[in-house]
Design a protein around this motif. Structure first.
Motif, PDB file in Angstrom:
ATOM      1  N   THR A  75       8.941   1.777   4.542  1.00 57.76           N
ATOM      2  CA  THR A  75       7.786   0.893   4.329  1.00 57.76           C
ATOM      3  C   THR A  75       7.382   0.914   2.865  1.00 57.76           C
ATOM      4  OG1 THR A  75       6.200   2.644   4.849  1.00 57.76           O
ATOM      5  CG2 THR A  75       6.981   1.281   6.687  1.00 57.76           C
ATOM      6  N   SER A  76       6.474   0.017   2.510  1.00 55.00           N
ATOM      7  CA  SER A  76       5.989  -0.072   1.127  1.00 55.00           C
ATOM      8  C   SER A  76       4.536   0.365   1.054  1.00 55.00           C
ATOM      9  CB  SER A  76       6.131  -1.506   0.614  1.00 55.00           C
ATOM     10  OG  SER A  76       7.490  -1.866   0.554  1.00 55.00           O
ATOM     11  N   SER A  84      10.115   0.223  -0.067  1.00 53.17           N
ATOM     12  CA  SER A  84      11.097   0.926   0.753  1.00 53.17           C
ATOM     13  C   SER A  84      11.058   2.433   0.451  1.00 53.17           C
ATOM     14  CB  SER A  84      12.500   0.356   0.494  1.00 53.17           C
ATOM     15  OG  SER A  84      13.437   0.922   1.378  1.00 53.17           O
ATOM     16  N   CYS A 135       3.093   7.448   4.860  1.00 59.16           N
ATOM     17  CA  CYS A 135       3.762   6.243   5.350  1.00 59.16           C
ATOM     18  C   CYS A 135       5.130   6.594   5.909  1.00 59.16           C
ATOM     19  CB  CYS A 135       3.900   5.207   4.235  1.00 59.16           C
ATOM     20  SG  CYS A 135       5.089   5.643   2.965  1.00 59.16           S
TER      21      CYS A 135
END
Lengths: 113, 114
Positions: free
Chosen positions: B17-18, B83, B13
């Motif tokens: 982002t999560s 995050s 990722c």
């Protein structure tokens, strides 16, 4: 922080050899000692859970002993086979820690055909 | 032994982002699920204990707001890395089972944050 030590870090043996490795742990407040076998890309698989000083457990060619007074456990493999190649983890549960597992870094065993 | 299914097995990722990781107990009810993290050449380290229907218990040094745990049912626990940053790149693995008996592990998730 509990310190669980495993030795050796890794070893290579020939098919048919017998081998053993060590797990050392603090003897105070002991509750249980676990051994797991972890093959690459698979889930760790429980081998043994031992709680009593002097415990000896056996599963096929694999056996384990426990000494809670001096704080060590041995895992033995008799007549190693290539399919025994894996990382062997030991983990300690101590009383008063909500029974969580504290792991050693593991011993990586490679059995050569 | 009992089966714990963990997904995804790997994920890449972007930073910020999560990422959500799921663990499902397929043939037993897991009132408690444990989440571990392993950095290279280190041991599995417990991050948090997930309890069905109540708040998770986090180990010292693990940020609860960063690693969100949800255990809404007896068969599903999720870990969301919010995050994400490159330093969160690690191997994450869950386990369930009755306390003080053998643990049943998922297959683990390799997270890479770029």
């Amino acid at each position: 922080i509990l310190n669980v030590e495993q030795s050796p870090q890794s070893l290579h043996v020939q098919e048919g050899d017998s081998t053993n490795f060590t797990c050392s742990f603090p003897s105070s407040n002991f509750y249980a000692l676990h051994w797991y076998r972890w093959e690459t890309a698979k889930s760790p698989e429980a081998l043994f859970v031992m709680t009593l000083n002097g415990d000896e457990k056996k599963k096929g060619r694999i056996s384990a002993t426990l000494n809670t007074k001096e704080g060590y456990s041995y895992l033995y493999i008799k007549g190693s086979q290539p399919e025994d190649s894996a990382t062997y983890l030991c983990a300690l549960t101590s009383g008063g820690s909500n029974y969580k597992l504290t792991f050693g870094k593991g011993t990586l065993l490679t059995v050569n055909p | 032994g009992a089966v714990v299914s963990q997904h995804p097995s790997w994920v890449i990722c972007k930073s910020g982002t999560s990422v959500k990781i799921e663990c499902r107990s397929l043939d037993f009810q897991a009132t408690t699920m444990f989440w571990y993290r392993q950095f290279p050449k280190q041991s599995l380290m417990l991050m948090a204990t997930s309890n069905e229907g109540s708040k998770a218990t986090y180990e010292q040094g693990v940020e609860k707001d960063k690693f969100l745990i949800n255990h809404a049912s007896l068969t599903l626990s999720t870990l969301t890395v919010t995050s994400a940053h490159p330093e969160d790149s690690s191997f994450y693995i869950c386990s369930g089972g009755r306390l003080n008996t053998e643990a049943f592990f998922g297959q683990g998730t390799r997270l890479t944050v770029v």
